[in-house]
Design an enzyme around this catalytic site. Sequence first.
Site, mmCIF file in Angstrom:
data_model
loop_
_atom_site.group_PDB
_atom_site.id
_atom_site.type_symbol
_atom_site.label_atom_id
_atom_site.label_comp_id
_atom_site.label_asym_id
_atom_site.label_seq_id
_atom_site.Cartn_x
_atom_site.Cartn_y
_atom_site.Cartn_z
ATOM 1 N N TRP A 114 -0.990 -3.405 -0.570
ATOM 2 C CA TRP A 114 -1.649 -4.985 -0.363
ATOM 3 C C TRP A 114 -3.081 -4.457 -1.406
ATOM 4 O O TRP A 114 -3.568 -4.851 -1.560
ATOM 5 C CB TRP A 114 -0.816 -6.124 -0.024
ATOM 6 C CG TRP A 114 -1.454 -7.052 -0.080
ATOM 7 C CD1 TRP A 114 -1.416 -7.878 -0.920
ATOM 8 C CD2 TRP A 114 -3.297 -6.899 0.795
ATOM 9 N NE1 TRP A 114 -2.172 -9.305 -0.983
ATOM 10 C CE2 TRP A 114 -2.986 -8.755 -0.236
ATOM 11 C CE3 TRP A 114 -4.179 -7.042 0.981
ATOM 12 C CZ2 TRP A 114 -4.264 -9.654 -0.153
ATOM 13 C CZ3 TRP A 114 -5.247 -7.896 1.176
ATOM 14 C CH2 TRP A 114 -5.044 -8.686 1.304
ATOM 15 N N HIS A 115 -3.677 -3.722 0.328
ATOM 16 C CA HIS A 115 -5.444 -3.408 -0.011
ATOM 17 C C HIS A 115 -5.600 -2.796 -1.273
ATOM 18 O O HIS A 115 -6.927 -3.021 -1.410
ATOM 19 C CB HIS A 115 -5.252 -3.091 1.585
ATOM 20 C CG HIS A 115 -5.258 -3.899 2.506
ATOM 21 N ND1 HIS A 115 -4.287 -4.108 3.426
ATOM 22 C CD2 HIS A 115 -6.476 -4.427 3.370
ATOM 23 C CE1 HIS A 115 -4.478 -5.080 4.259
ATOM 24 N NE2 HIS A 115 -6.224 -5.501 4.645
ATOM 25 N N GLY A 116 -4.604 -1.702 -1.615
ATOM 26 C CA GLY A 116 -5.333 -1.305 -3.107
ATOM 27 C C GLY A 116 -4.445 -0.254 -3.166
ATOM 28 O O GLY A 116 -3.587 0.705 -2.602
#
Length: 476
Positions: free
Chosen positions: A319-321
């Site tokens: 989700w973060h990258g």
Amino acid sequence: MVFSGLTFMLAFLPIMLILYYIMPKKGKNAVILISGLLFYAWGEPLYVFAMILSTFIDYTAGRLMDKFDDSPKTRKICLLISVIMNLALLGTFKYLGFLIDSVNSWFGWTIKNPNLPMPIGISFFTFQSMSYTIDLYRRKIKVQKSAVSFMAFVTLFPQIVAGPIVRYEDVQNELDDRAITESMIGEGISRFITGLGKKVLIADNIGALWDTVKAMDVSSLSAMTAWIGILAFTFQIFFDFSGYSDMAIGLGKMMGFNFPENFDYPYMSKSISEFWRRWHMTLGGWFKSYVYFPLGGSKKGLKRTVLNLMIVWTITGIWHGASWNFMLWGAYFGVLIVLEKLFLGKILEKIPAFFSWLYTFVLVVIGWVMFDIVPKNTVDFGEVFRLIFGYVGAMFGANGTFGDNFALNALVNYGLIFGIAIIGSSDMIKQFTTWFKKKAPCWMMYSYPVVQTVVLLASIAFITTSSYHPFLYFNF
């Protein structure tokens, strides 16, 4: 286009609030909607349509679920369309280019990468919008029949691009009927100024040091320089993100909303599990409600619990990258939380509090190395490991040098800001404020507005004299 969100926010905010306060009750959500779209369009004029598309899909799915309430099959189809379309939107803009580059690297192919710019905060507004249809399907909330009110929920300014992630159930009552009191406005202004000071005066200043260290050759770093650099990022990301959350929560209060808290002094944690109950709490709550519990949580035996935790934490990393280091970062914390659940947690409860805190803090700092040392869109898995292990190795003396002139100069130049960051990331100020309100003479209470005014003026002065104001979580 460079997103100068902070400058625009400060210039735009007074105008928006004046219009909001003079607008009749029925028109306030329209002001929120228009201001949210303008704020987002300032940084992403084209991709504002991606947000509108996501919102339209979820609003329509919600209305159809309500209309065919007695048809489980239709309701499930509406939910699936909402989830699939939102995930497809997220996948296309955030992960497609990375996947193409990875496949080309692995197999020697030459698939053309469209290099689509990622809409700012797409992970936030898609998750926020999806929560509505999921909870509606679960019958936890009532349908929102007003398109303007629903779009106002998704485009809440400026929470729209970096959280906290506000689920519909958090604001469903306030969305249609909210009171705006003088005390809420005063509390909101205070919270906004606090967040602005955290972001501008602390995060931006200390973040410049990390940028300098990160640009150095990993193999040449002394242990002191490596620690100073990553500690700078450790405090930068906290004050940047929690500062933005404070600004969003404060603005929400000025507008009659009570947004959920997002941070609870995470660097005081005495276990990794506790850290993630205190850091980005709205994201953790989202994954717990919509991924971990549907997978079975901890109710299907130990093996299934371990699997569920690893799934959730791998997804959290992704989700973060779109980069291998984020997946490793998520899996890293997943493994640590599993170990604490299996046996390590009981040991941490028995040892002196200082050592359990030290264990947690050091592992979190190592996690931040994994999070930020790797350049964006790095598809070479070997390079990811080289950078991460190279930097962590430098922290523990692998390069054979303990200190150097850069480290000494950094301590001299940034010693004060580090001291402020340490105090500000703990609950010392909160405890002092509580004591001050109880024990200080009445006349001294007037010092608090003075301090807030000084913070506001100093922040504005720094904004006007510096061009370095990155919002780290705008990238997610």
